[in-house]
Scaffold this motif. Structure first.
Motif, PDB file in Angstrom:
ATOM      1  N   MET A 141       0.910  -1.354  -0.126  1.00  0.00           N
ATOM      2  CA  MET A 141       0.084  -0.140   0.121  1.00  0.00           C
ATOM      3  C   MET A 141       1.090   1.259   0.066  1.00  0.00           C
ATOM      4  O   MET A 141       1.913   1.240   0.830  1.00  0.00           O
ATOM      5  N   ASP A 142       0.679   2.271  -0.877  1.00  0.00           N
ATOM      6  CA  ASP A 142       1.375   3.255  -0.955  1.00  0.00           C
ATOM      7  C   ASP A 142       1.096   4.346   0.005  1.00  0.00           C
ATOM      8  O   ASP A 142       0.045   4.323   0.825  1.00  0.00           O
ATOM      9  N   ASP A 143       2.031   5.504   0.428  1.00  0.00           N
ATOM     10  CA  ASP A 143       1.664   6.245   1.364  1.00  0.00           C
ATOM     11  C   ASP A 143       0.736   6.976   1.378  1.00  0.00           C
ATOM     12  O   ASP A 143      -0.080   7.507   2.275  1.00  0.00           O
ATOM     13  N   GLU A 144       0.176   7.411   0.179  1.00  0.00           N
ATOM     14  CA  GLU A 144      -1.182   8.194  -0.137  1.00  0.00           C
ATOM     15  C   GLU A 144      -2.412   7.415   0.262  1.00  0.00           C
ATOM     16  O   GLU A 144      -3.225   7.779   1.059  1.00  0.00           O
ATOM     17  N   THR A 145      -2.342   6.266  -0.259  1.00  0.00           N
ATOM     18  CA  THR A 145      -3.340   5.346   0.340  1.00  0.00           C
ATOM     19  C   THR A 145      -3.593   4.979   1.684  1.00  0.00           C
ATOM     20  O   THR A 145      -4.558   5.223   2.296  1.00  0.00           O
ATOM     21  N   LYS A 146      -2.402   4.872   2.543  1.00  0.00           N
ATOM     22  CA  LYS A 146      -2.464   4.949   3.877  1.00  0.00           C
ATOM     23  C   LYS A 146      -2.848   6.137   4.422  1.00  0.00           C
ATOM     24  O   LYS A 146      -3.730   5.870   5.523  1.00  0.00           O
ATOM     25  N   ARG A 147      -2.604   7.144   3.996  1.00  0.00           N
ATOM     26  CA  ARG A 147      -2.803   8.452   4.616  1.00  0.00           C
ATOM     27  C   ARG A 147      -4.568   8.574   4.474  1.00  0.00           C
ATOM     28  O   ARG A 147      -4.886   8.801   5.304  1.00  0.00           O
ATOM     29  N   HIS A 148      -5.203   8.021   3.311  1.00  0.00           N
ATOM     30  CA  HIS A 148      -6.528   8.209   3.172  1.00  0.00           C
ATOM     31  C   HIS A 148      -7.091   7.005   4.025  1.00  0.00           C
ATOM     32  O   HIS A 148      -8.457   7.493   4.468  1.00  0.00           O
ATOM     33  N   TRP A 149      -6.610   5.913   4.125  1.00  0.00           N
ATOM     34  CA  TRP A 149      -7.188   4.962   5.092  1.00  0.00           C
ATOM     35  C   TRP A 149      -7.208   5.476   6.575  1.00  0.00           C
ATOM     36  O   TRP A 149      -8.348   5.610   7.361  1.00  0.00           O
ATOM     37  N   ALA A 150      -6.185   6.282   6.932  1.00  0.00           N
ATOM     38  CA  ALA A 150      -6.161   7.041   8.295  1.00  0.00           C
ATOM     39  C   ALA A 150      -7.370   7.951   8.238  1.00  0.00           C
ATOM     40  O   ALA A 150      -7.976   8.067   9.283  1.00  0.00           O
ATOM     41  N   LEU A 151      -7.428   8.762   7.241  1.00  0.00           N
ATOM     42  CA  LEU A 151      -8.456  10.049   7.286  1.00  0.00           C
ATOM     43  C   LEU A 151      -9.933   9.380   7.261  1.00  0.00           C
ATOM     44  O   LEU A 151     -10.668   9.903   8.061  1.00  0.00           O
ATOM     45  N   ILE A 152     -10.201   8.426   6.492  1.00  0.00           N
ATOM     46  CA  ILE A 152     -11.305   7.733   6.481  1.00  0.00           C
ATOM     47  C   ILE A 152     -11.875   7.133   7.819  1.00  0.00           C
ATOM     48  O   ILE A 152     -13.170   6.961   8.147  1.00  0.00           O
ATOM     49  N   ARG A 153     -11.005   6.749   8.796  1.00  0.00           N
ATOM     50  CA  ARG A 153     -11.255   6.200   9.993  1.00  0.00           C
ATOM     51  C   ARG A 153     -11.312   7.322  11.228  1.00  0.00           C
ATOM     52  O   ARG A 153     -11.219   6.864  12.229  1.00  0.00           O
ATOM     53  N   THR A 154     -11.179   8.580  10.720  1.00  0.00           N
ATOM     54  CA  THR A 154     -11.268   9.709  11.835  1.00  0.00           C
ATOM     55  C   THR A 154     -12.632   9.449  12.499  1.00  0.00           C
ATOM     56  O   THR A 154     -13.825   9.046  11.986  1.00  0.00           O
ATOM     57  N   PRO A 155     -12.118   9.156  13.847  1.00  0.00           N
ATOM     58  CA  PRO A 155     -13.587   9.170  14.769  1.00  0.00           C
ATOM     59  C   PRO A 155     -14.539  10.106  14.589  1.00  0.00           C
ATOM     60  O   PRO A 155     -14.233  11.282  14.498  1.00  0.00           O
ATOM     61  N   PRO A 156     -16.051   9.502  14.681  1.00  0.00           N
ATOM     62  CA  PRO A 156     -17.076  10.706  14.824  1.00  0.00           C
ATOM     63  C   PRO A 156     -16.813  11.364  15.898  1.00  0.00           C
ATOM     64  O   PRO A 156     -16.428  11.034  17.034  1.00  0.00           O
ATOM     65  N   GLY A 157     -17.497  12.805  15.963  1.00  0.00           N
ATOM     66  CA  GLY A 157     -17.622  13.524  17.254  1.00  0.00           C
ATOM     67  C   GLY A 157     -16.300  14.495  17.125  1.00  0.00           C
ATOM     68  O   GLY A 157     -16.408  15.584  17.846  1.00  0.00           O
ATOM     69  N   ILE A 158     -15.115  14.564  16.241  1.00  0.00           N
ATOM     70  CA  ILE A 158     -14.189  15.342  16.173  1.00  0.00           C
ATOM     71  C   ILE A 158     -14.738  16.438  14.940  1.00  0.00           C
ATOM     72  O   ILE A 158     -15.315  16.162  14.302  1.00  0.00           O
ATOM     73  N   GLU A 159     -14.341  17.699  15.490  1.00  0.00           N
ATOM     74  CA  GLU A 159     -14.654  18.738  14.582  1.00  0.00           C
ATOM     75  C   GLU A 159     -14.285  18.550  13.502  1.00  0.00           C
ATOM     76  O   GLU A 159     -13.057  18.455  13.079  1.00  0.00           O
ATOM     77  N   TRP A 160     -15.029  18.757  12.102  1.00  0.00           N
ATOM     78  CA  TRP A 160     -14.717  18.646  10.678  1.00  0.00           C
ATOM     79  C   TRP A 160     -14.339  16.990  10.645  1.00  0.00           C
ATOM     80  O   TRP A 160     -14.069  16.793   9.272  1.00  0.00           O
ATOM     81  N   SER A 161     -14.597  16.621  11.296  1.00  0.00           N
ATOM     82  CA  SER A 161     -14.092  14.832  10.905  1.00  0.00           C
ATOM     83  C   SER A 161     -15.235  14.265   9.993  1.00  0.00           C
ATOM     84  O   SER A 161     -14.696  13.434   8.973  1.00  0.00           O
ATOM     85  N   GLY A 162     -16.541  14.815   9.575  1.00  0.00           N
ATOM     86  CA  GLY A 162     -17.333  14.239   8.709  1.00  0.00           C
ATOM     87  C   GLY A 162     -16.675  14.612   7.214  1.00  0.00           C
ATOM     88  O   GLY A 162     -16.927  13.935   6.246  1.00  0.00           O
TER      89      GLY A 162
END
Length: 81
Positions: free
Chosen positions: A1-22
Protein backbone atom coordinates in the motif's frame (compact mmCIF):
# COMPACT_ATOMS: atom_id res chain seq x y z
CA UNK A 1 0.00 0.00 0.00
CA UNK A 2 1.48 3.36 -1.00
CA UNK A 3 1.80 6.31 1.36
CA UNK A 4 -1.12 8.24 -0.16
CA UNK A 5 -3.47 5.28 0.25
CA UNK A 6 -2.29 4.78 3.84
CA UNK A 7 -2.99 8.44 4.54
CA UNK A 8 -6.52 8.17 3.15
CA UNK A 9 -7.19 5.00 5.17
CA UNK A 10 -6.24 6.95 8.28
CA UNK A 11 -8.47 9.87 7.25
CA UNK A 12 -11.53 7.76 6.51
CA UNK A 13 -11.17 6.24 9.99
CA UNK A 14 -11.31 9.63 11.71
CA UNK A 15 -13.56 9.01 14.70
CA UNK A 16 -16.99 10.65 14.80
CA UNK A 17 -17.42 13.59 17.10
CA UNK A 18 -14.25 15.46 16.19
CA UNK A 19 -14.80 18.86 14.60
CA UNK A 20 -14.61 18.59 10.79
CA UNK A 21 -14.38 14.79 10.99
CA UNK A 22 -17.34 14.35 8.65
CA UNK A 23 -15.70 16.42 5.95
CA UNK A 24 -12.41 14.61 6.51
CA UNK A 25 -14.06 11.22 6.04
CA UNK A 26 -15.91 12.45 2.95
CA UNK A 27 -12.70 13.72 1.34
CA UNK A 28 -11.11 10.31 1.92
CA UNK A 29 -14.23 8.57 0.62
CA UNK A 30 -13.98 10.60 -2.59
CA UNK A 31 -10.39 9.37 -2.98
CA UNK A 32 -11.55 5.74 -2.79
CA UNK A 33 -14.56 6.41 -5.05
CA UNK A 34 -12.37 7.99 -7.73
CA UNK A 35 -10.13 4.94 -7.66
CA UNK A 36 -13.16 2.68 -8.18
CA UNK A 37 -12.88 1.20 -4.68
CA UNK A 38 -16.20 2.57 -3.37
CA UNK A 39 -19.59 2.64 -5.08
CA UNK A 40 -21.73 5.75 -5.56
CA UNK A 41 -24.38 4.91 -2.96
CA UNK A 42 -21.71 4.45 -0.28
CA UNK A 43 -20.09 7.74 -1.27
CA UNK A 44 -23.50 9.40 -0.99
CA UNK A 45 -23.79 8.30 2.65
CA UNK A 46 -20.38 9.82 3.34
CA UNK A 47 -21.55 13.02 1.60
CA UNK A 48 -24.70 13.22 3.69
CA UNK A 49 -22.70 12.58 6.86
CA UNK A 50 -20.03 15.12 5.92
CA UNK A 51 -21.84 17.93 7.76
CA UNK A 52 -22.69 15.68 10.71
CA UNK A 53 -19.42 15.26 12.57
CA UNK A 54 -21.01 13.07 15.26
CA UNK A 55 -22.58 10.64 12.75
CA UNK A 56 -20.74 7.42 11.92
CA UNK A 57 -21.20 6.68 8.20
CA UNK A 58 -20.64 2.96 8.78
CA UNK A 59 -23.55 2.89 11.23
CA UNK A 60 -25.73 4.66 8.66
CA UNK A 61 -24.67 2.20 5.95
CA UNK A 62 -25.52 -0.72 8.24
CA UNK A 63 -28.90 0.72 9.23
CA UNK A 64 -29.88 1.16 5.56
CA UNK A 65 -28.38 -2.18 4.46
CA UNK A 66 -26.02 -0.44 2.04
CA UNK A 67 -22.32 -0.70 1.32
CA UNK A 68 -21.78 -4.22 2.65
CA UNK A 69 -18.62 -4.64 0.56
CA UNK A 70 -17.22 -1.36 1.88
CA UNK A 71 -18.11 -2.24 5.48
CA UNK A 72 -16.36 -5.59 5.13
CA UNK A 73 -13.32 -3.88 3.71
CA UNK A 74 -13.23 -1.32 6.52
CA UNK A 75 -13.42 -4.12 9.07
CA UNK A 76 -10.64 -6.08 7.36
CA UNK A 77 -8.11 -3.24 7.12
CA UNK A 78 -6.06 -2.74 10.29
CA UNK A 79 -6.58 0.54 12.17
CA UNK A 80 -3.03 1.58 11.35
CA UNK A 81 -2.24 0.57 7.75
Amino acid sequence: MDDETKRHWALIRTPPGIEWSGRTRYAAAMFFYQRGEMNAETLEIYRICSRLDAEDPLSVLRSHHLGSEWISRMEAIPDRP
